[in-house]
Design a protein around this motif. Sequence first.
Motif, PDB file in Angstrom:
ATOM      1  N   GLU A 115      -9.491  -9.777   6.650  1.00  0.00           N
ATOM      2  CA  GLU A 115     -10.334  -8.672   7.103  1.00  0.00           C
ATOM      3  C   GLU A 115     -11.790  -9.112   7.283  1.00  0.00           C
ATOM      4  O   GLU A 115     -12.467  -8.666   8.211  1.00  0.00           O
ATOM      5  CB  GLU A 115     -10.253  -7.505   6.122  1.00  0.00           C
ATOM      6  CG  GLU A 115      -8.930  -6.766   6.117  1.00  0.00           C
ATOM      7  CD  GLU A 115      -7.872  -7.454   5.270  1.00  0.00           C
ATOM      8  OE1 GLU A 115      -6.783  -6.899   5.136  1.00  0.00           O
ATOM      9  OE2 GLU A 115      -8.129  -8.571   4.741  1.00  0.00           O
ATOM     10  N   ASP A 146     -13.022  -3.149  -1.290  1.00  0.00           N
ATOM     11  CA  ASP A 146     -11.645  -2.669  -1.171  1.00  0.00           C
ATOM     12  C   ASP A 146     -10.656  -3.729  -1.599  1.00  0.00           C
ATOM     13  O   ASP A 146      -9.582  -3.408  -2.134  1.00  0.00           O
ATOM     14  CB  ASP A 146     -11.354  -2.244   0.269  1.00  0.00           C
ATOM     15  CG  ASP A 146     -12.007  -0.920   0.630  1.00  0.00           C
ATOM     16  OD1 ASP A 146     -12.476  -0.228  -0.288  1.00  0.00           O
ATOM     17  OD2 ASP A 146     -12.038  -0.582   1.832  1.00  0.00           O
ATOM     18  N   LYS A 147     -10.982  -4.994  -1.374  1.00  0.00           N
ATOM     19  CA  LYS A 147     -10.085  -6.083  -1.722  1.00  0.00           C
ATOM     20  C   LYS A 147     -10.367  -6.673  -3.100  1.00  0.00           C
ATOM     21  O   LYS A 147      -9.803  -7.708  -3.466  1.00  0.00           O
ATOM     22  CB  LYS A 147     -10.179  -7.191  -0.669  1.00  0.00           C
ATOM     23  CG  LYS A 147      -9.773  -6.741   0.727  1.00  0.00           C
ATOM     24  CD  LYS A 147      -8.348  -6.212   0.759  1.00  0.00           C
ATOM     25  CE  LYS A 147      -7.933  -5.765   2.145  1.00  0.00           C
ATOM     26  NZ  LYS A 147      -6.545  -5.240   2.179  1.00  0.00           N
ATOM     27  N   ASN A 192      -7.442  -3.698  -6.093  1.00  0.00           N
ATOM     28  CA  ASN A 192      -7.370  -3.301  -4.697  1.00  0.00           C
ATOM     29  C   ASN A 192      -7.584  -1.798  -4.609  1.00  0.00           C
ATOM     30  O   ASN A 192      -6.962  -1.027  -5.350  1.00  0.00           O
ATOM     31  CB  ASN A 192      -6.015  -3.689  -4.097  1.00  0.00           C
ATOM     32  CG  ASN A 192      -5.919  -3.386  -2.621  1.00  0.00           C
ATOM     33  OD1 ASN A 192      -5.682  -2.253  -2.239  1.00  0.00           O
ATOM     34  ND2 ASN A 192      -6.124  -4.399  -1.796  1.00  0.00           N
ATOM     35  N   ALA A 193      -8.461  -1.369  -3.696  1.00  0.00           N
ATOM     36  CA  ALA A 193      -8.797   0.046  -3.589  1.00  0.00           C
ATOM     37  C   ALA A 193      -7.594   0.873  -3.158  1.00  0.00           C
ATOM     38  O   ALA A 193      -7.416   2.012  -3.611  1.00  0.00           O
ATOM     39  CB  ALA A 193      -9.954   0.231  -2.601  1.00  0.00           C
ATOM     40  N   TRP A 194      -6.740   0.331  -2.254  1.00  0.00           N
ATOM     41  CA  TRP A 194      -5.574   1.094  -1.811  1.00  0.00           C
ATOM     42  C   TRP A 194      -4.585   1.294  -2.958  1.00  0.00           C
ATOM     43  O   TRP A 194      -4.027   2.383  -3.126  1.00  0.00           O
ATOM     44  CB  TRP A 194      -4.892   0.366  -0.653  1.00  0.00           C
ATOM     45  CG  TRP A 194      -3.809   1.189  -0.012  1.00  0.00           C
ATOM     46  CD1 TRP A 194      -3.945   2.088   0.994  1.00  0.00           C
ATOM     47  CD2 TRP A 194      -2.418   1.182  -0.354  1.00  0.00           C
ATOM     48  NE1 TRP A 194      -2.726   2.649   1.304  1.00  0.00           N
ATOM     49  CE2 TRP A 194      -1.760   2.114   0.496  1.00  0.00           C
ATOM     50  CE3 TRP A 194      -1.644   0.484  -1.289  1.00  0.00           C
ATOM     51  CZ2 TRP A 194      -0.396   2.354   0.440  1.00  0.00           C
ATOM     52  CZ3 TRP A 194      -0.280   0.740  -1.352  1.00  0.00           C
ATOM     53  CH2 TRP A 194       0.328   1.654  -0.493  1.00  0.00           C
ATOM     54  N   ILE A 195      -4.384   0.249  -3.770  1.00  0.00           N
ATOM     55  CA  ILE A 195      -3.495   0.374  -4.918  1.00  0.00           C
ATOM     56  C   ILE A 195      -4.044   1.419  -5.897  1.00  0.00           C
ATOM     57  O   ILE A 195      -3.288   2.203  -6.494  1.00  0.00           O
ATOM     58  CB  ILE A 195      -3.326  -0.989  -5.612  1.00  0.00           C
ATOM     59  CG1 ILE A 195      -2.486  -1.917  -4.735  1.00  0.00           C
ATOM     60  CG2 ILE A 195      -2.680  -0.823  -6.979  1.00  0.00           C
ATOM     61  CD1 ILE A 195      -1.058  -1.488  -4.559  1.00  0.00           C
ATOM     62  N   GLU A 213      -5.835   4.069  -5.107  1.00  0.00           N
ATOM     63  CA  GLU A 213      -5.575   5.380  -4.532  1.00  0.00           C
ATOM     64  C   GLU A 213      -4.107   5.752  -4.688  1.00  0.00           C
ATOM     65  O   GLU A 213      -3.770   6.904  -4.994  1.00  0.00           O
ATOM     66  CB  GLU A 213      -5.980   5.389  -3.053  1.00  0.00           C
ATOM     67  CG  GLU A 213      -5.794   6.726  -2.366  1.00  0.00           C
ATOM     68  CD  GLU A 213      -6.624   7.820  -2.995  1.00  0.00           C
ATOM     69  OE1 GLU A 213      -6.212   9.003  -2.912  1.00  0.00           O
ATOM     70  OE2 GLU A 213      -7.687   7.525  -3.602  1.00  0.00           O
ATOM     71  N   ARG A 214      -3.200   4.803  -4.465  1.00  0.00           N
ATOM     72  CA  ARG A 214      -1.774   5.073  -4.660  1.00  0.00           C
ATOM     73  C   ARG A 214      -1.469   5.390  -6.110  1.00  0.00           C
ATOM     74  O   ARG A 214      -0.580   6.213  -6.395  1.00  0.00           O
ATOM     75  CB  ARG A 214      -0.950   3.865  -4.222  1.00  0.00           C
ATOM     76  CG  ARG A 214      -0.893   3.624  -2.741  1.00  0.00           C
ATOM     77  CD  ARG A 214      -0.416   4.816  -1.958  1.00  0.00           C
ATOM     78  NE  ARG A 214       0.770   5.445  -2.516  1.00  0.00           N
ATOM     79  CZ  ARG A 214       1.341   6.532  -2.004  1.00  0.00           C
ATOM     80  NH1 ARG A 214       0.822   7.111  -0.944  1.00  0.00           N
ATOM     81  NH2 ARG A 214       2.418   7.053  -2.562  1.00  0.00           N
ATOM     82  N   PHE A 237       2.213  -2.808  -2.629  1.00  0.00           N
ATOM     83  CA  PHE A 237       1.920  -2.132  -1.364  1.00  0.00           C
ATOM     84  C   PHE A 237       3.165  -1.477  -0.774  1.00  0.00           C
ATOM     85  O   PHE A 237       3.069  -0.611   0.085  1.00  0.00           O
ATOM     86  CB  PHE A 237       1.316  -3.123  -0.365  1.00  0.00           C
ATOM     87  CG  PHE A 237      -0.100  -3.490  -0.677  1.00  0.00           C
ATOM     88  CD1 PHE A 237      -1.139  -2.754  -0.163  1.00  0.00           C
ATOM     89  CD2 PHE A 237      -0.391  -4.556  -1.513  1.00  0.00           C
ATOM     90  CE1 PHE A 237      -2.456  -3.086  -0.460  1.00  0.00           C
ATOM     91  CE2 PHE A 237      -1.697  -4.889  -1.813  1.00  0.00           C
ATOM     92  CZ  PHE A 237      -2.736  -4.152  -1.290  1.00  0.00           C
ATOM     93  N   GLN A 293       0.392   5.307   5.941  1.00  0.00           N
ATOM     94  CA  GLN A 293      -1.027   5.207   5.642  1.00  0.00           C
ATOM     95  C   GLN A 293      -1.777   6.016   6.686  1.00  0.00           C
ATOM     96  O   GLN A 293      -1.505   5.914   7.878  1.00  0.00           O
ATOM     97  CB  GLN A 293      -1.469   3.750   5.670  1.00  0.00           C
ATOM     98  CG  GLN A 293      -2.840   3.493   5.078  1.00  0.00           C
ATOM     99  CD  GLN A 293      -3.126   2.004   4.943  1.00  0.00           C
ATOM    100  OE1 GLN A 293      -2.372   1.170   5.426  1.00  0.00           O
ATOM    101  NE2 GLN A 293      -4.206   1.659   4.278  1.00  0.00           N
ATOM    102  N   GLY A 294      -2.725   6.841   6.233  1.00  0.00           N
ATOM    103  CA  GLY A 294      -3.467   7.687   7.157  1.00  0.00           C
ATOM    104  C   GLY A 294      -2.774   9.021   7.348  1.00  0.00           C
ATOM    105  O   GLY A 294      -1.704   9.302   6.804  1.00  0.00           O
TER     106      GLY A 294
END
Length: 606
Positions: A99, A133-134, A197-200, A202-203, A359, A417-418
């Motif tokens: 990214e 985020d990473k 990880n920011a996505w993890i 949030e999940r 993920f 996602q989204g």
Amino acid sequence: ISGVEDPMLSNVRAFVSPFRFTGTGRLTSRRLEQMRLDSEKNARLALRPFGFYHSNVTSSVRKTGDRAWRMDVRIQPGPPLLIVRSSVELSGPGADLAELREWRAQWPLTIGKRLVQPTWEEQKQHALDISADKGYLLANFSRSSMEADLEKNEARLDLVLDTGEQAVMGEVRFNQDLVRPYIMDNLPRFRPGDPYNAWIMERFRIDLWQAGYFHNIEVIEDRHLDDSPPRVDLDVRLEPRPPNTYQGTIGVGSDTGPRVLFNWNRHHITDRGDSFALGTGWQDHNSEFLVRGLYRIPRDTRTRQFWIAEALLKSETEELKIRDIEEEGEVLYNLGNVDIEDYSVRVGRTRVHDRKQGFRQLFETLYAETLYELLDFSPRRLEEIQPESRTILNTSNLSDDLVTLSLGIDLDMPFTQGRAFDAVGVHHRGWAFVSDDSWGSDLDFVQVYLSSHWITRAGERWKFLLRGEAGYTNADVETFQVPVDDILVNISVTQLPNLYRFKAGGSTSVRGYDFESLSDSNLGSNNIFTASAEVEYQVFGDWSLAAFYDVGNAFNKWSDPDLKQGVGVGIRWYSIAGAVRLDYAKALDLPDEPWQLHFTIGASVL
């Protein structure tokens, strides 16, 4: 204000506009002139962030009425400040992050471009957001300089992002006493020492809510950034939710007609985390009615597992419109109705596998299922069907009851996602089960099924949807002739229970054909193959246009699948209740039939 457009216009207006006066003070000519001069000065300052340091600004003030004046500001931006050197570098352990490399490759302030300071600041913040985020929470710019030579109108940029060390997940502390600790310990998709990880994260919050035991969930990050590696502990504060919730859903579609569903969930029965769900639903298509109950018990294991027990009661009345398998076209013979009742019980074990560092999640269920199915054929009119036809139909699994006992595995791996048009993801599904008379089943057969759905974006406005499915069953097939209206109709009937038969056609299958109308003799089949490709273009807001191509069929012989094709266009509206889909489709294999409308509001509930 004239001579510039947004975003410069908005910035000039913000610098120049605040010249309001209150009280009884008089607006003298001297004060008015000073205000005009200040406006010219402020307008020039407002243009500098956009690379214009040599602008020409003139203004005038005139009286337009009693106690009213108008100021006109005329701007000539002048020559821009151009970039003659632009150096952007990455350093640190995260320098190879895909990214960040993409961010660097798409750096907009390249040589020859005008220097725009808001873009400079936005891009720097974007890089820091990607790093955070990473898990590179210590990321900073070890070098960040912007040099301007106003005589030559030249700018030199120098930027170095140092990612620093990647943070890891630390201890998770759950503040609750509602369920046993092992239930909560298995919820995180990560373990201490895994990369942050920011996505993890949030999940994790969503997984806590979907567990069903709590509401008012608060996850507090306790960051220890001076450690090596940096560590993030989590303090999770939870409040028990009410033990019971009730939910009602209504929907409508061209496939099912009106449909309703009611669910009752008992979220926690004991401190072992037992939960129970009961749902009942009805839809107009085939007057279909069902009741489904699910009891789930978390297991005390190192991985997230559940014992499950599920019961299903389903009834429907299907019109027996048979199709001659030897004839071209869609001529149907309405022989009457078949009342179908299904009673099934499934017991097994579900295990949640974390894939790709959490993920993705794979839900694996091993189960045993018993099914009791009752079919009762009622001829349209006895006098209209010859006696030999009634005899054949009543002995060909159209009026019968049977019991099957099967062992199987069910695999489900969803990822989205989204939301709305921005939603992307994949969904893979598969199952395999076997029924055998050696353990008490009335029928011997094996069924295998695989499906995959892909949704991806291309640019800001384009989206592509691909889906495919394939199913195989080795159940016996009976082919015979039935005298109808003085002709012999060739029929192919699988001995598979109706609950396990494949059917194609409709708004989520092969569009342009009626719902579940594609199968051998219109009675359901052993096998299925369908595929679809769809492109969607966002017109504005939550509205988009679509074009699609579908192909597929349900059939008993792989040597003769007789795949049907459909094409069409559609409109999508992403409402608060979900996507509203309106498709206009043509069945290419029925040239004499008109285009068909497929309409769906809300998700399918049956």
